[in-house]
Motif scaffolding. Structure first.
Motif, PDB file in Angstrom:
ATOM      1  N   GLY A 198       0.867  -1.183   0.135  1.00  0.00           N
ATOM      2  CA  GLY A 198       0.027   0.021   0.045  1.00  0.00           C
ATOM      3  C   GLY A 198       0.911   1.502   0.080  1.00  0.00           C
ATOM      4  O   GLY A 198       1.515   1.794  -0.989  1.00  0.00           O
ATOM      5  N   ALA A 199       0.909   1.857   1.188  1.00  0.00           N
ATOM      6  CA  ALA A 199       1.481   3.091   1.414  1.00  0.00           C
ATOM      7  C   ALA A 199       2.202   3.109   2.524  1.00  0.00           C
ATOM      8  O   ALA A 199       1.779   3.448   3.760  1.00  0.00           O
ATOM      9  N   ASP A 200       3.453   2.551   2.818  1.00  0.00           N
ATOM     10  CA  ASP A 200       4.287   2.542   3.984  1.00  0.00           C
ATOM     11  C   ASP A 200       5.162   3.668   4.473  1.00  0.00           C
ATOM     12  O   ASP A 200       5.806   3.679   5.380  1.00  0.00           O
ATOM     13  N   ARG A 201       5.237   4.570   3.490  1.00  0.00           N
ATOM     14  CA  ARG A 201       6.088   5.668   3.441  1.00  0.00           C
ATOM     15  C   ARG A 201       5.159   7.023   3.225  1.00  0.00           C
ATOM     16  O   ARG A 201       4.312   6.728   2.282  1.00  0.00           O
ATOM     17  N   TYR A 202       5.431   8.093   3.939  1.00  0.00           N
ATOM     18  CA  TYR A 202       4.523   9.259   3.745  1.00  0.00           C
ATOM     19  C   TYR A 202       4.448   9.624   2.330  1.00  0.00           C
ATOM     20  O   TYR A 202       3.442  10.334   1.901  1.00  0.00           O
ATOM     21  N   GLY A 214       3.803   6.531  19.507  1.00  0.00           N
ATOM     22  CA  GLY A 214       4.532   6.528  18.496  1.00  0.00           C
ATOM     23  C   GLY A 214       3.794   6.176  17.244  1.00  0.00           C
ATOM     24  O   GLY A 214       2.533   5.786  17.269  1.00  0.00           O
ATOM     25  N   LEU A 215       4.549   6.222  16.022  1.00  0.00           N
ATOM     26  CA  LEU A 215       3.862   5.938  14.895  1.00  0.00           C
ATOM     27  C   LEU A 215       4.306   4.812  14.122  1.00  0.00           C
ATOM     28  O   LEU A 215       5.596   4.676  14.064  1.00  0.00           O
ATOM     29  N   VAL A 216       3.659   3.823  13.557  1.00  0.00           N
ATOM     30  CA  VAL A 216       4.115   2.598  12.827  1.00  0.00           C
ATOM     31  C   VAL A 216       3.159   2.454  11.589  1.00  0.00           C
ATOM     32  O   VAL A 216       2.110   2.844  11.380  1.00  0.00           O
ATOM     33  N   ASN A 217       3.775   1.810  10.991  1.00  0.00           N
ATOM     34  CA  ASN A 217       3.058   1.075   9.726  1.00  0.00           C
ATOM     35  C   ASN A 217       2.554  -0.265   9.803  1.00  0.00           C
ATOM     36  O   ASN A 217       2.766  -0.545  10.763  1.00  0.00           O
ATOM     37  N   ASP A 218       2.208  -0.883   9.052  1.00  0.00           N
ATOM     38  CA  ASP A 218       1.393  -1.941   9.053  1.00  0.00           C
ATOM     39  C   ASP A 218       2.365  -3.389   9.432  1.00  0.00           C
ATOM     40  O   ASP A 218       2.054  -4.111  10.204  1.00  0.00           O
ATOM     41  N   ALA A 219       3.472  -3.141   9.226  1.00  0.00           N
ATOM     42  CA  ALA A 219       4.572  -3.999   9.456  1.00  0.00           C
ATOM     43  C   ALA A 219       5.225  -3.929  10.837  1.00  0.00           C
ATOM     44  O   ALA A 219       5.868  -4.474  11.211  1.00  0.00           O
ATOM     45  N   GLY A 220       4.678  -2.634  11.729  1.00  0.00           N
ATOM     46  CA  GLY A 220       5.139  -2.332  12.824  1.00  0.00           C
ATOM     47  C   GLY A 220       6.379  -1.653  13.083  1.00  0.00           C
ATOM     48  O   GLY A 220       6.920  -1.255  13.799  1.00  0.00           O
ATOM     49  N   GLU A 221       6.864  -1.184  11.760  1.00  0.00           N
ATOM     50  CA  GLU A 221       8.148  -0.313  11.702  1.00  0.00           C
ATOM     51  C   GLU A 221       7.813   1.343  11.929  1.00  0.00           C
ATOM     52  O   GLU A 221       6.738   1.693  11.649  1.00  0.00           O
ATOM     53  N   GLU A 222       8.815   1.829  12.758  1.00  0.00           N
ATOM     54  CA  GLU A 222       8.426   3.263  13.362  1.00  0.00           C
ATOM     55  C   GLU A 222       8.372   4.081  12.123  1.00  0.00           C
ATOM     56  O   GLU A 222       9.270   4.157  11.339  1.00  0.00           O
ATOM     57  N   VAL A 223       7.551   5.070  12.061  1.00  0.00           N
ATOM     58  CA  VAL A 223       7.294   6.007  11.094  1.00  0.00           C
ATOM     59  C   VAL A 223       7.769   7.549  11.974  1.00  0.00           C
ATOM     60  O   VAL A 223       7.065   7.761  12.680  1.00  0.00           O
ATOM     61  N   GLU A 224       8.833   8.049  11.226  1.00  0.00           N
ATOM     62  CA  GLU A 224       9.066   9.527  11.938  1.00  0.00           C
ATOM     63  C   GLU A 224       8.413  10.601  11.023  1.00  0.00           C
ATOM     64  O   GLU A 224       8.680  10.532   9.743  1.00  0.00           O
ATOM     65  N   LEU A 225       7.684  11.542  11.483  1.00  0.00           N
ATOM     66  CA  LEU A 225       7.199  12.554  10.816  1.00  0.00           C
ATOM     67  C   LEU A 225       7.331  13.761  11.331  1.00  0.00           C
ATOM     68  O   LEU A 225       7.315  13.815  12.956  1.00  0.00           O
ATOM     69  N   GLY A 226       7.862  14.841  10.736  1.00  0.00           N
ATOM     70  CA  GLY A 226       8.249  16.170  11.395  1.00  0.00           C
ATOM     71  C   GLY A 226       7.187  17.035  10.761  1.00  0.00           C
ATOM     72  O   GLY A 226       6.194  16.705   9.999  1.00  0.00           O
ATOM     73  N   PRO A 227       7.052  18.540  11.376  1.00  0.00           N
ATOM     74  CA  PRO A 227       6.082  19.268  10.822  1.00  0.00           C
ATOM     75  C   PRO A 227       5.739  19.237   9.365  1.00  0.00           C
ATOM     76  O   PRO A 227       4.586  19.642   8.924  1.00  0.00           O
ATOM     77  N   GLU A 228       7.055  19.103   8.713  1.00  0.00           N
ATOM     78  CA  GLU A 228       6.853  19.160   7.174  1.00  0.00           C
ATOM     79  C   GLU A 228       6.218  18.391   6.558  1.00  0.00           C
ATOM     80  O   GLU A 228       5.615  18.456   5.520  1.00  0.00           O
ATOM     81  N   GLN A 229       6.415  16.909   6.820  1.00  0.00           N
ATOM     82  CA  GLN A 229       5.934  15.862   6.308  1.00  0.00           C
ATOM     83  C   GLN A 229       4.448  15.974   6.882  1.00  0.00           C
ATOM     84  O   GLN A 229       3.688  15.425   5.847  1.00  0.00           O
ATOM     85  N   TRP A 242      -3.234  15.357  13.809  1.00  0.00           N
ATOM     86  CA  TRP A 242      -2.781  16.636  13.007  1.00  0.00           C
ATOM     87  C   TRP A 242      -3.523  16.629  11.768  1.00  0.00           C
ATOM     88  O   TRP A 242      -3.302  15.653  10.762  1.00  0.00           O
ATOM     89  N   GLY A 243      -4.381  17.533  11.393  1.00  0.00           N
ATOM     90  CA  GLY A 243      -5.103  17.625  10.386  1.00  0.00           C
ATOM     91  C   GLY A 243      -6.622  18.055  10.458  1.00  0.00           C
ATOM     92  O   GLY A 243      -7.307  17.383  11.192  1.00  0.00           O
ATOM     93  N   ASN A 244      -6.951  18.881   9.615  1.00  0.00           N
ATOM     94  CA  ASN A 244      -8.394  19.400   9.607  1.00  0.00           C
ATOM     95  C   ASN A 244      -9.291  19.194   8.415  1.00  0.00           C
ATOM     96  O   ASN A 244     -10.319  19.454   8.352  1.00  0.00           O
ATOM     97  N   ARG A 245      -8.514  18.529   7.293  1.00  0.00           N
ATOM     98  CA  ARG A 245      -9.138  18.592   5.728  1.00  0.00           C
ATOM     99  C   ARG A 245      -9.624  16.998   5.643  1.00  0.00           C
ATOM    100  O   ARG A 245      -9.276  16.134   6.151  1.00  0.00           O
ATOM    101  N   THR A 246     -10.971  17.471   5.041  1.00  0.00           N
ATOM    102  CA  THR A 246     -11.594  15.888   4.639  1.00  0.00           C
ATOM    103  C   THR A 246     -10.988  15.404   3.421  1.00  0.00           C
ATOM    104  O   THR A 246     -10.026  16.091   2.843  1.00  0.00           O
ATOM    105  N   ALA A 247     -11.466  14.160   3.224  1.00  0.00           N
ATOM    106  CA  ALA A 247     -10.823  13.604   1.859  1.00  0.00           C
ATOM    107  C   ALA A 247     -10.729  14.420   0.646  1.00  0.00           C
ATOM    108  O   ALA A 247     -10.141  14.171  -0.233  1.00  0.00           O
ATOM    109  N   ALA A 248     -11.892  15.141   0.476  1.00  0.00           N
ATOM    110  CA  ALA A 248     -12.140  15.988  -0.687  1.00  0.00           C
ATOM    111  C   ALA A 248     -11.003  16.923  -1.225  1.00  0.00           C
ATOM    112  O   ALA A 248     -10.938  17.258  -2.060  1.00  0.00           O
ATOM    113  N   TYR A 249     -10.257  17.432   0.036  1.00  0.00           N
ATOM    114  CA  TYR A 249      -9.364  18.298  -0.292  1.00  0.00           C
ATOM    115  C   TYR A 249      -8.065  17.773  -0.772  1.00  0.00           C
ATOM    116  O   TYR A 249      -7.877  16.597  -0.520  1.00  0.00           O
TER     117      TYR A 249
END
Length: 486
Positions: free
Chosen positions: A258-262, A327-342, A364-371
């Motif tokens: 799927g999408a395991d990277r941002y 923390g954040l992880v993907n489906d495989a349980g691997e840590e996902v690191e996100l800063g404000p920019e990402q 973090w996020g105010n937008r619906t899927a339509a945006y």
């Protein structure tokens, strides 16, 4: 008419109608539950309303195996982590359909106790014998069978029964639930043309008739990353009972396929058509201790928590509010690191995520899927979209009692006066920036009035989230004068 003599009293309806209260964020969750651990196995493809954790466990059972029993994840998150209620659960795991039979097998008997290492066993279909060719032993006469904390069956010999101290093993056969047999088609469901019975997501239309509660959120924990399931969820969210609106809270597939990277998430979202104004898209998963939650699960809990703080009025965004995560992880349980920019990049693509920046882990996020495909404020911001849903649902429930009343000035004034009082009250408390209702002659041609059609126009503006607080700094040289102060 009877002859009258003396004083008589009559009553007129109140000219101002109190609004009907609507549960803005009521979650209706579709998935699987270990119903073999419940008091009965009756709750299959039936909406179950629960206000407490014990009530939910009693009706559906509980297991820490969230991959197979997806409703348990939501049950724990909503009741224990966010302490909000109620929830409507719909379990599609059917013991009559999704099951596997295990023939005679030997299990060791140690000090009169035997353990079957298998979850999902249906106790009413358990057979215990001394030998393969022997007669079945009698439950509660020769032995007691019960579940342990892990959902395994413990068989305990009863003193004086047929199981003596010298018996080294027992022969058991049983039927157990097989959650792997559940497919997305079970979640999607439908209507049986012969019996008229509803199954799966079609049961969203049974919630209000059964409980007089309007769904506010539709979820399918562990399944909403499937595009077909998500498509039905968003279709249902736009027309519940042909009248009400809700939002569907969905997840992006965070696996390797799927999408395991941002950076892969926006393309996945668009390719899979997760682009509806009534849809919230979440990525990735969140971790708390050893437990991993879908972000949609905690998003729904946070939405309800913020609504509860505001007397069930959904005008405030859940963004920048604390999650129950480390923390954040993907489906495989691997840590996902996100800063404000990402994180902001994802927000700009209509994706809700989580951020550990100031004050701990927060949604973090105010937008619906339509945006950003749709920028209309009522469809682009989550709290604005939910406020429109809530106002519309409230109007339907409040003024349904006026349907078929005579089309006269009294009816018009009752609706207009009541609505304006209600909208003014919402504006006074900050839930709306302003609102009004008008009955216009231009909207009501004589031909429509003759046909029994009355149109009102409602104007409202709910506050948008203050996403950007911009400050401009400027060096003011006039402050050099302070050097020469007496």
């Amino acid at each position: 008419m009877a002859y009258k003599h003396g004083v008589s009293i009559s009553e007129n309806p109140t000219s101002v109608i109190s609004p009907v209260r609507v549960s803005a964020g009521l979650p209706v969750v579709f998935g699987t539950a270990p119903v073999n651990l419940a008091e009965t196995q009756e709750f299959v493809n039936k909406p179950i309303l629960a206000y407490t954790y014990p009530e939910a466990v009693k009706a559906l059972g509980y297991s820490a195996d969230w991959k197979n029993y997806t409703l348990c994840e939501f049950m724990k998150s909503h009741f224990q982590l966010f302490n909000v209620a109620p929830i409507v659960f719909v379990n599609v795991l059917d013991p009559k359909k999704h099951k596997k039979e295990v023939p005679d097998s030997d299990i060791a008997l140690i000090k009169g106790v035997a353990r079957i290492e298998q979850d999902g066993i249906l106790l009413d279909q358990l057979t215990v014998k001394l030998t393969a060719a022997g007669e079945p032993l009698q439950k509660n006469v020769d032995y007691i069978a019960a579940f342990d904390g892990k959902g395994n069956v413990i068989i305990t010999a009863i003193q004086g029964g047929a199981i003596s101290d010298t018996v080294p093993s027992l022969v058991v056969s049983y039927t157990h639930l097989d959650p792997n047999m559940v497919t997305k088609m079970d979640i999607i469901g439908g209507v049986d043309v012969t019996t008229g019975k509803y199954t799966g997501l079609e049961l969203i239309n049974r919630v209000f008739p059964m409980y007089r509660l309007v769904p506010g959120q539709i979820l399918a924990t562990g399944w909403s990353h499937d595009p077909m399931v998500a498509a039905i969820m968003k279709a249902k969210s736009g027309s519940i009972n042909g009248l009400f609106k809700a939002v569907s809270v969905t997840d992006v597939d965070s696996s390797e396929t799927g999408a395991d990277r941002y950076s892969e998430v926006p393309a996945w979202k668009n390719d899979k058509n997760y682009t509806d104004p009534l849809q919230i898209v979440c990525w990735p998963k969140v971790k708390l201790g050893d437990e991993i939650y879908h972000l949609s699960t905690q998003t729904a809990g946070l939405i309800c928590k913020v609504d509860a703080k505001n007397d069930d009025i959904p005008f405030e965004s859940p963004s920048n509010k604390n999650l129950q995560a480390v923390g954040l992880v993907n489906d495989a349980g691997e840590e996902v690191e996100l800063g404000p920019e990402q994180a902001n990049y994802l927000n700009g693509q209509g994706i809700v995520t989580a951020l550990n920046w100031i004050g701990g882990w927060k949604l973090w996020g105010n937008r619906t899927a339509a945006y950003p495909g749709i920028t209309d404020v009522k469809d682009a911001f989550i709290p604005v979209r939910r406020t429109f849903n809530w106002v519309a649902n409230t109007i339907i429930l409040t003024y349904w009692q006026n349907v078929d009343n005579p089309t006269n000035r009294r009816l018009i004034e009752t609706v207009v006066d009541s609505m304006n009082i209600w909208l003014n009250g919402l504006s006074a408390r900050g839930a709306l920036l302003g609102g009004r209702i008008e009955f216009r002659s231009d909207d009501n041609p004589t031909t429509d009035l003759l046909d029994g059609i009355i149109r009102f126009r409602v104007f409202l503006a709910s506050p948008t989230p203050g996403e950007v607080l911009e400050f401009q700094l400027e060096y003011d040289v006039s402050y050099f004068s302070t050097l020469f102060a007496a």
